[in-house]
Design an enzyme around this catalytic site. Structure first.
Site, mmCIF file in Angstrom:
data_model
loop_
_atom_site.group_PDB
_atom_site.id
_atom_site.type_symbol
_atom_site.label_atom_id
_atom_site.label_comp_id
_atom_site.label_asym_id
_atom_site.label_seq_id
_atom_site.Cartn_x
_atom_site.Cartn_y
_atom_site.Cartn_z
ATOM 1 N NE ARG A 66 -1.899 1.779 3.424
ATOM 2 C CZ ARG A 66 -1.969 1.764 4.760
ATOM 3 N NH1 ARG A 66 -2.877 1.017 5.360
ATOM 4 N NH2 ARG A 66 -1.142 2.473 5.490
ATOM 5 C CG HIS A 119 -6.909 3.089 5.745
ATOM 6 N ND1 HIS A 119 -7.177 1.827 5.254
ATOM 7 C CD2 HIS A 119 -8.108 3.613 6.100
ATOM 8 C CE1 HIS A 119 -8.481 1.604 5.316
ATOM 9 N NE2 HIS A 119 -9.071 2.671 5.826
ATOM 10 C CE1 TYR A 164 0.347 2.556 8.805
ATOM 11 C CE2 TYR A 164 -0.512 4.598 9.706
ATOM 12 C CZ TYR A 164 -0.598 3.561 8.794
ATOM 13 O OH TYR A 164 -1.596 3.551 7.868
#
Ligand SMILES: Cc1ncc(C[n+]2csc(CCOP(=O)(O)OP(=O)(O)O)c2C)c(N)n1
Ligand SMILES: [Mg+2]
Length: 334
Positions: free
Chosen positions: A253, A257, A265
């Protein structure tokens, strides 16, 4: 942190892909990325209602898999699969009407994400309850077989979503009934901020297939030709009555998100490592070596794509939002 749990697997013989099809695959991947970039831009301008999710890093998986479908097949995509919507025939106007929550969108402005269904194209977008669509996809595969449609259902789930109970129920039923379902686990290393190593203890998620008595394979999800070849084999098998296949497509990814997540992170070294495997750039280089692309052709294609996207955005922005008076209509069950 291990970058990937991918192991070498024997691949099926490649189906023949013409040069024109290769260019089409490349165009679809470029279009997907440009759409994602435009959606992020609109989000930053405050035009997008709700969240914005991108498929950066997932273009080869979404595009290569859907490319193996026929028109009569069903697509059950997840939130990183804009490329699959586009390959299945969704128009840019509908994509942006939906993102901009316009009254004329497929959800009549009730939602601004890929949470829509378009029965005319046999696209059934995901709901928020991850994996809940797997039993639905299995049910559609059963209904389709009963109607003798000769169709296959292609369904996707994230590696995070693959750990909930619906995954087991849906895949088990499909395996027992030998339903024409192909399930792709998009293993992009994270489920929001949770890394893969904290989600499951298996070496490969495709190893789960043995527990259902179906074939499972783990593939390089950044390589569009591999994705297409493996999906084509699984889809052909499902169509012939051979039952489901579980495909773990390993990717990264390459964005937070959602648009509001800076992904601080994610270790920078991991992103750097995966950026060398960028699916769009890798395929671009490959087609360059094959003499199918050069800088002029790439520039012309990018310009064409930019024009198409701008037209769709301008069209969508000119459409009205849902009238406030009936905005809640169709949202709640009677
Ligand atoms: C029960 C529930 N909790 C949280 C969310 C918000 N959410 C949507 S997608 C997602 C991460 C899913 O991870 P994964 O399945 O690996 O898919 P990815 O986003 O990485 O493609 C989360 C936490 C949700 N939709 N439902
Ligand atoms: Mg994930």
């Amino acid at each position: 942190m291990a970058a990937t749990k991918m192991l070498a697997v024997p691949l099926p013989p490649s189906p023949s892909v013409t040069n024109a099809q290769k260019i089409e695959l490349y165009y679809c991947m470029r279009l997907t990325r440009a759409c994602d970039d435009a959606i992020l831009r609109l989000y930053k301008q405050g035009q997008v209602v709700g969240g914005a999710y991108t498929g950066r890093g997932n273009e080869a998986t979404a595009v290569g898999s859907a490319f193996a479908l026929e028109d009569r097949d069903y697509l059950f995509p997840m939130h990183r699969d804009l490329g699959a919507h586009l390959v299945k025939g969704q128009t840019l106007r509908h994509i942006f009407l939906q993102q901009l929550a316009r009254d004329g969108s497929l959800t009549r402005g009730r939602d601004g994400t890929g949470h829509y269904a378009d029965p005319s194209l046999r696209i059934y977008g995901n709901v928020s309850h991850l994996a809940a669509m797997i039993p639905v996809a299995a049910g559609v595969a059963l209904a389709s077989r009963m109607r003798k449609e000769d169709a296959v259902v292609l369904n996707y789930i994230g590696e995070g979503g693959s750990n909930v109970g619906d995954f087991h129920e849906g895949l088990n039923m499909a395996a027992v009934m030998k339903l024409p379902l192909v399930l792709i686990i998009e293993n992009n290393q994270f489920a929001y901020s949770t890394p893969a190593r904290k989600q499951y203890a298996a070496a490969k998620l495709s190893d789960r297939a043995a527990g259902y008595g179906i074939p499972g394979v783990t593939i390089d999800g950044t390589d569009v030709m591999t994705v297409y070849a493996v999906c084509r084999t699984a889809i052909d098998r499902a169509r012939k009555g051979g039952g489901p296949t579980l495909i773990e497509s390993v990717t990264m990814r390459m964005h937070g998100h959602s648009a509001s997540d800076d992904a601080s992170y994610v270790p920078a070294a991991l992103l750097q490592e995966w950026s060398r495997k960028d699916p769009v750039h890798t395929f671009e280089r490959q087609l360059g070596k094959e003499g199918l692309l050069d800088p002029d052709k790439i520039a012309a294609l990018q310009e064409k794509i930019a024009g198409e996207i701008e037209e769709a955005i301008a069209f969508a922005l000119a459409q009205p939002l849902p009238p406030p008076g009936d905005a809640a209509e169709g949202v709640y069950a009677p």
